[in-house]
Design an enzyme around this catalytic site. Structure first.
Site, PDB file in Angstrom:
ATOM      1  N   HIS A 293      -8.555 -47.189 -76.561  1.00  0.00           N
ATOM      2  CA  HIS A 293      -9.061 -45.844 -76.286  1.00  0.00           C
ATOM      3  C   HIS A 293      -9.635 -45.845 -74.876  1.00  0.00           C
ATOM      4  CE1 HIS A 293     -13.261 -47.252 -76.974  1.00  0.00           C
ATOM      5  NE2 HIS A 293     -12.722 -47.979 -77.952  1.00  0.00           N
TER       6      HIS A 293
ATOM      7  N   CYS B 138     -12.789 -53.218 -79.155  1.00  0.00           N
ATOM      8  CA  CYS B 138     -11.512 -52.587 -78.807  1.00  0.00           C
ATOM      9  C   CYS B 138     -11.222 -52.762 -77.314  1.00  0.00           C
ATOM     10  CB  CYS B 138     -11.556 -51.098 -79.138  1.00  0.00           C
ATOM     11  SG  CYS B 138     -11.661 -50.741 -80.901  1.00  0.00           S
TER      12      CYS B 138
END
Length: 210
Positions: free
Chosen positions: A164, A181
């Site tokens: 992201h 992430c």
């Protein structure tokens, strides 16, 4: 000058012409590379070298194409303004590098934690991941509005990993970085990345940051 003399001279000239033509023809057929000036001789050599290298070049192209489309995450030895290490997210098409994006994973103070244990907020573990074909909506503010899931293809305690953008990149709010992430630095870059995924459907993501 008598007619006989003229005839003799004409016949002699004819013989000279014939022998000259025959000599030139013979020379033409016997010409080899060594008979050419150095520049032309070098041209022949270059052509032969090029022809010999063509199979190698073709083999390299076929090998690259066989690797297909994929992504890698690699270290840069640099950090952002908050001290968070920066990584390169590299996008490949047919084995050829298409684009590289700056990214982060984890936070400045979680880099040395156990990367296989859930809840550590350490960078994601090294290894190969399956990449989703389409993003899903981000479920928390720090994941942004779009989240591309990635699935480890190896045993690990980490889950719910993805790619992201980091809304807090280099901000002084204590949220710079991720919980594990991969995050690119801005929303526009994420849009480009998702376009790549939609267009080329990478086979995998290879993480090698340690």
């Amino acid at each position: 000058m008598t007619l006989k003399s003229l005839t003799s001279i004409s016949f002699s000239c004819f013989l000279v012409a014939v022998f000259s033509i025959q000599g030139e023809a013979k020379t033409t057929f016997e010409i080899t590379e060594k008979d050419y000036p150095p520049r032309l001789a070098n041209t022949f050599s270059s052509d032969r070298a090029l022809n010999k290298s063509e199979p190698k070049n073709l083999q390299a192209q076929l090998t690259a194409a066989a690797q297909g489309n994929y992504m890698t995450l690699t270290p840069t030895s640099k950090a952002n303004a908050r001290g968070n290490p920066l990584y390169h997210l590299n996008l490949y098409v047919n084995g050829q590098l298409l684009k590289t994006y700056t990214s982060v994973s984890g936070r400045y103070n979680t880099q040395d934690r156990d990367r296989h244990r859930s809840g550590t907020e350490a960078p994601l573990p090294d290894g190969r991941y399956q990449v989703a074909k389409v993003p899903i909506p981000g479920i928390i503010a720090e994941a942004g509005d779009r989240f591309l899931p990635i699935q480890p293809l190896f045993q690990t305690g980490r889950s719910a990993l993805g790619i992201h953008y980091d809304p807090s990149f280099e901000k002084k709010n204590g949220e710079d970085g991720t919980s594990g992430c991969i995050a690119v630095t801005n929303r526009d870059t994420l849009t480009e990345l998702l376009n790549y995924v939609r267009t080329y459907q990478p086979k995998y993501l290879e993480v090698q940051i340690r």
